[in-house]
Design a protein around this motif. Structure first.
Motif, PDB file in Angstrom:
ATOM      1  N   LEU A  68     -13.458  12.107  18.312  1.00 56.47           N
ATOM      2  CA  LEU A  68     -14.237  11.057  18.655  1.00 56.47           C
ATOM      3  C   LEU A  68     -14.066   9.334  18.463  1.00 56.47           C
ATOM      4  CD1 LEU A  68     -16.686  13.068  16.202  1.00 56.47           C
ATOM      5  CD2 LEU A  68     -16.719  13.150  19.515  1.00 56.47           C
ATOM      6  N   THR A  69     -14.926   8.716  19.101  1.00 54.52           N
ATOM      7  CA  THR A  69     -14.244   6.782  19.120  1.00 54.52           C
ATOM      8  C   THR A  69     -13.273   6.563  18.833  1.00 54.52           C
ATOM      9  OG1 THR A  69     -15.929   7.020  17.820  1.00 54.52           O
ATOM     10  CG2 THR A  69     -15.098   5.375  17.512  1.00 54.52           C
ATOM     11  N   PHE A  70     -12.642   6.816  19.905  1.00 57.20           N
ATOM     12  CA  PHE A  70     -10.690   6.292  19.749  1.00 57.20           C
ATOM     13  C   PHE A  70      -9.785   7.201  19.310  1.00 57.20           C
ATOM     14  CE2 PHE A  70     -12.852   2.643  21.006  1.00 57.20           C
ATOM     15  CZ  PHE A  70     -13.102   2.233  21.952  1.00 57.20           C
ATOM     16  N   GLY A  71     -10.301   8.307  19.349  1.00 54.87           N
ATOM     17  CA  GLY A  71      -9.400   9.557  18.206  1.00 54.87           C
ATOM     18  C   GLY A  71      -9.693   9.432  16.636  1.00 54.87           C
ATOM     19  N   ILE A  72     -10.556   8.848  16.044  1.00 56.11           N
ATOM     20  CA  ILE A  72     -10.664   8.434  14.861  1.00 56.11           C
ATOM     21  C   ILE A  72     -10.894   9.619  14.087  1.00 56.11           C
ATOM     22  CG2 ILE A  72     -10.005   5.773  15.064  1.00 56.11           C
ATOM     23  CD1 ILE A  72     -12.871   5.656  13.956  1.00 56.11           C
ATOM     24  N   ALA A  73     -11.640  10.678  14.315  1.00 54.91           N
ATOM     25  CA  ALA A  73     -12.610  11.389  14.255  1.00 54.91           C
ATOM     26  C   ALA A  73     -12.607  12.964  15.171  1.00 54.91           C
ATOM     27  CB  ALA A  73     -14.183  11.073  13.891  1.00 54.91           C
TER      28      ALA A  73
ATOM     29  N   ALA B 247      -9.255  12.144  12.149  1.00 53.75           N
ATOM     30  CA  ALA B 247      -7.838  12.118  12.220  1.00 53.75           C
ATOM     31  C   ALA B 247      -7.355  10.914  12.560  1.00 53.75           C
ATOM     32  CB  ALA B 247      -8.620  12.876  13.450  1.00 53.75           C
ATOM     33  N   LEU B 248      -6.299  10.540  13.087  1.00 55.88           N
ATOM     34  CA  LEU B 248      -5.088   9.580  13.950  1.00 55.88           C
ATOM     35  C   LEU B 248      -5.302   9.209  14.938  1.00 55.88           C
ATOM     36  CD1 LEU B 248      -2.369   9.957  10.725  1.00 55.88           C
ATOM     37  CD2 LEU B 248      -4.748   8.258  10.740  1.00 55.88           C
ATOM     38  N   PRO B 249      -5.950   8.077  15.478  1.00 55.22           N
ATOM     39  CA  PRO B 249      -5.482   7.979  16.935  1.00 55.22           C
ATOM     40  C   PRO B 249      -3.626   8.041  17.436  1.00 55.22           C
ATOM     41  CG  PRO B 249      -6.380   6.526  16.033  1.00 55.22           C
ATOM     42  CD  PRO B 249      -6.042   6.739  14.353  1.00 55.22           C
ATOM     43  N   SER B 250      -3.674   8.812  18.617  1.00 54.72           N
ATOM     44  CA  SER B 250      -2.190   8.663  19.197  1.00 54.72           C
ATOM     45  C   SER B 250      -2.033   7.996  19.897  1.00 54.72           C
ATOM     46  CB  SER B 250      -2.875   9.877  20.124  1.00 54.72           C
ATOM     47  OG  SER B 250      -3.574  10.176  21.021  1.00 54.72           O
ATOM     48  N   HIS B 251      -3.018   6.803  20.357  1.00 51.11           N
ATOM     49  CA  HIS B 251      -2.803   5.875  21.714  1.00 51.11           C
ATOM     50  C   HIS B 251      -2.244   4.899  20.048  1.00 51.11           C
ATOM     51  CE1 HIS B 251      -2.816   2.337  24.416  1.00 51.11           C
ATOM     52  NE2 HIS B 251      -3.229   3.262  25.294  1.00 51.11           N
ATOM     53  N   PRO B 252      -1.289   4.143  21.012  1.00 55.41           N
ATOM     54  CA  PRO B 252      -0.339   3.545  19.576  1.00 55.41           C
ATOM     55  C   PRO B 252      -0.972   2.157  19.743  1.00 55.41           C
ATOM     56  CG  PRO B 252       0.854   3.371  21.990  1.00 55.41           C
ATOM     57  CD  PRO B 252      -0.020   4.280  21.776  1.00 55.41           C
ATOM     58  N   LEU B 253      -1.954   1.064  21.454  1.00 50.70           N
ATOM     59  CA  LEU B 253      -2.675   0.407  20.527  1.00 50.70           C
ATOM     60  C   LEU B 253      -3.924   0.384  20.219  1.00 50.70           C
ATOM     61  CD1 LEU B 253      -2.841  -0.900  24.762  1.00 50.70           C
ATOM     62  CD2 LEU B 253      -1.085  -1.857  22.580  1.00 50.70           C
ATOM     63  N   VAL B 254      -4.412   1.845  19.712  1.00 51.72           N
ATOM     64  CA  VAL B 254      -6.011   1.417  19.086  1.00 51.72           C
ATOM     65  C   VAL B 254      -4.598   2.216  17.534  1.00 51.72           C
ATOM     66  CG1 VAL B 254      -7.532   3.194  18.193  1.00 51.72           C
ATOM     67  CG2 VAL B 254      -6.681   2.548  20.931  1.00 51.72           C
ATOM     68  N   ARG B 255      -3.642   2.877  16.954  1.00 46.91           N
ATOM     69  CA  ARG B 255      -3.544   3.787  15.645  1.00 46.91           C
ATOM     70  C   ARG B 255      -3.321   2.832  15.090  1.00 46.91           C
ATOM     71  NH1 ARG B 255      -0.637   8.820  14.916  1.00 46.91           N
ATOM     72  NH2 ARG B 255       0.674   8.986  13.226  1.00 46.91           N
TER      73      ARG B 255
ATOM     74  N   TYR C 227      -6.225  -1.410   8.969  1.00 45.09           N
ATOM     75  CA  TYR C 227      -7.579  -1.247   7.757  1.00 45.09           C
ATOM     76  C   TYR C 227      -7.175   0.283   7.154  1.00 45.09           C
ATOM     77  CZ  TYR C 227     -12.397   0.402   7.639  1.00 45.09           C
ATOM     78  OH  TYR C 227     -13.929   0.793   7.521  1.00 45.09           O
ATOM     79  N   PHE C 228      -6.983   1.304   7.605  1.00 46.59           N
ATOM     80  CA  PHE C 228      -7.193   2.681   6.751  1.00 46.59           C
ATOM     81  C   PHE C 228      -6.756   2.787   5.531  1.00 46.59           C
ATOM     82  CE2 PHE C 228      -7.191   7.296   7.119  1.00 46.59           C
ATOM     83  CZ  PHE C 228      -8.614   7.357   6.895  1.00 46.59           C
ATOM     84  N   ARG C 229      -5.176   2.407   5.722  1.00 44.74           N
ATOM     85  CA  ARG C 229      -4.186   1.349   4.481  1.00 44.74           C
ATOM     86  C   ARG C 229      -4.847   0.240   3.689  1.00 44.74           C
ATOM     87  NH1 ARG C 229       1.714   3.382   7.505  1.00 44.74           N
ATOM     88  NH2 ARG C 229       0.818   5.268   7.935  1.00 44.74           N
ATOM     89  N   HIS C 230      -5.159  -0.424   3.825  1.00 46.43           N
ATOM     90  CA  HIS C 230      -5.413  -1.607   3.575  1.00 46.43           C
ATOM     91  C   HIS C 230      -6.484  -2.110   3.185  1.00 46.43           C
ATOM     92  CE1 HIS C 230      -1.263  -1.700   3.545  1.00 46.43           C
ATOM     93  NE2 HIS C 230      -0.499  -1.936   5.012  1.00 46.43           N
TER      94      HIS C 230
ATOM     95  N   VAL D 133      -6.431  11.954   5.177  1.00 48.58           N
ATOM     96  CA  VAL D 133      -6.516  11.826   6.271  1.00 48.58           C
ATOM     97  C   VAL D 133      -4.542  12.245   7.271  1.00 48.58           C
ATOM     98  CG1 VAL D 133      -7.115  11.068   8.578  1.00 48.58           C
ATOM     99  CG2 VAL D 133      -8.341  10.676   6.229  1.00 48.58           C
ATOM    100  N   GLU D 134      -4.058  11.176   6.109  1.00 47.08           N
ATOM    101  CA  GLU D 134      -2.350  11.495   6.718  1.00 47.08           C
ATOM    102  C   GLU D 134      -1.864  12.295   7.027  1.00 47.08           C
ATOM    103  OE1 GLU D 134      -0.335   7.557   7.249  1.00 47.08           O
ATOM    104  OE2 GLU D 134      -2.284   6.584   6.337  1.00 47.08           O
ATOM    105  N   SER D 135      -1.745  13.240   6.216  1.00 52.33           N
ATOM    106  CA  SER D 135      -1.495  14.894   5.617  1.00 52.33           C
ATOM    107  C   SER D 135      -2.333  15.613   6.320  1.00 52.33           C
ATOM    108  CB  SER D 135      -0.967  15.062   4.226  1.00 52.33           C
ATOM    109  OG  SER D 135      -2.091  14.914   3.755  1.00 52.33           O
TER     110      SER D 135
END
Length: 224
Positions: A210-215, A144-152, A158-161, A184-186
Motif C-alpha cells: 500500500l502507498t508505495f510500500g509504506i504499509a 513496512a519499509l518501501p523497497s524503491h530507493p527513491l521512496v525509501r 521522515y520516519f526517523r526524524h 517497524v524497521e526491525s
C-alpha cells in the motif's frame, strides 16, 4: 506506553499518516468482508477503529476486539457508544499471545498495526490460527519499509526524524514515536513474514503493498 497515548492516539494516526491509515483499514475490512464472515476477532484492537469500520460496512457482522491496553479500550468504548454499529462491537482485555477465545470459534481474525508489537510473532500467529474456524480468513495490516530507493530514502528521513518530533509535540511522548520507527524497521516484513504465516499453518498467503510500500496487508486462510 499505549495507555499513555490513548487520549490522542486517533488524532496522531490521522496526522502522521496524512489520513492514509483509515483508507488502509477500510481496504483491509473490505478484503475480510468479501468472505462474508458473521463473527470477527480484532486483535490489538486499540481504540476500535477497525471493528467500527467492519460494522459500518456490514450490518450483520459482530466484532470482538481485544487489547492488553485498557486505556485504549476505554477510548474505544466511548467511540462505540456514539457509533451506529457500536452495539455489535464488544471490547475486552486480551493478550495476543493467549487469546481469550475458544478454538475454531470465529470466521475471521484481523489485526491492524499491532503484530509488530507482540513479544512473539509465532505464538500470536498460532493463536490466531487456533481461534479461526476451518476456511476462516486472517487479515493483518502493518507498516513496512518501501523497497524503491527513491521512496525509501526520503521516507526514512521522515520516519526517523520528523515523525518522532511531530508525534512528541502532539502526544508529549517522543519516545513512543522513536519506538514506532524502531519496531517497524526491525519487523520481518515482506516474504519473511509471509513465511511465518505459512509456518503457522495458514494457506493462500498473499501480500498487498500500500502507498508505495509504506504499509501492507497480509491475507491468509486456515485450511478447510
Amino acid at each position: 506506553m499505549f495507555n499513555g497515548l490513548a487520549r490522542r492516539y486517533d488524532l496522531l494516526n490521522r496526522v502522521l499518516s496524512l489520513q492514509r491509515d483509515q483508507r488502509w483499514r477500510r481496504l483491509a475490512a473490505q478484503l475480510v468482508l468479501a468472505s462474508r464472515p458473521r463473527t470477527v476477532l480484532d486483535v490489538a484492537t486499540g481504540t476500535a477503529d477497525l471493528p467500527l469500520m467492519l460494522t459500518d460496512l456490514n450490518p450483520q457482522v459482530r466484532v470482538t476486539g481485544v487489547d492488553i491496553a485498557t486505556g485504549m479500550l476505554a477510548r474505544g468504548r466511548i467511540k462505540a457508544r456514539h457509533h451506529a454499529g457500536g452495539g455489535r462491537v464488544e471490547l475486552r482485555p486480551g493478550n495476543a499471545l493467549a487469546l481469550p477465545v475458544a478454538d475454531s470459534s470465529v470466521d475471521a481474525v484481523t489485526i491492524a498495526f499491532g503484530i509488530r508489537n507482540v513479544a512473539d510473532y509465532r505464538t500470536a500467529l498460532n493463536e490466531m490460527h487456533r481461534v479461526l474456524r476451518p476456511s476462516g480468513v486472517l487479515a493483518i495490516l502493518e507498516f513496512a519499509l518501501p523497497s524503491h530507493p527513491l521512496v525509501r530514502l526520503p521516507y526514512l528521513v521522515y520516519f526517523r526524524h520528523l515523525l518522532p518530533m511531530v508525534g512528541g509535540l502532539i502526544s508529549g511522548n517522543a519516545s513512543a514515536y522513536r519506538y514506532l520507527n524502531r519496531s517497524v524497521e526491525s519487523f520481518p516484513s515482506g516474504p519473511a513474514f509471509s513465511r511465518l504465516l505459512t509456518q503457522a499453518g495458514f494457506q493462500r498467503v498473499r501480500r498487498l503493498a500500500l502507498t508505495f510500500g509504506i504499509a501492507a496487508i497480509y491475507c491468509a486462510r486456515k485450511p478447510a
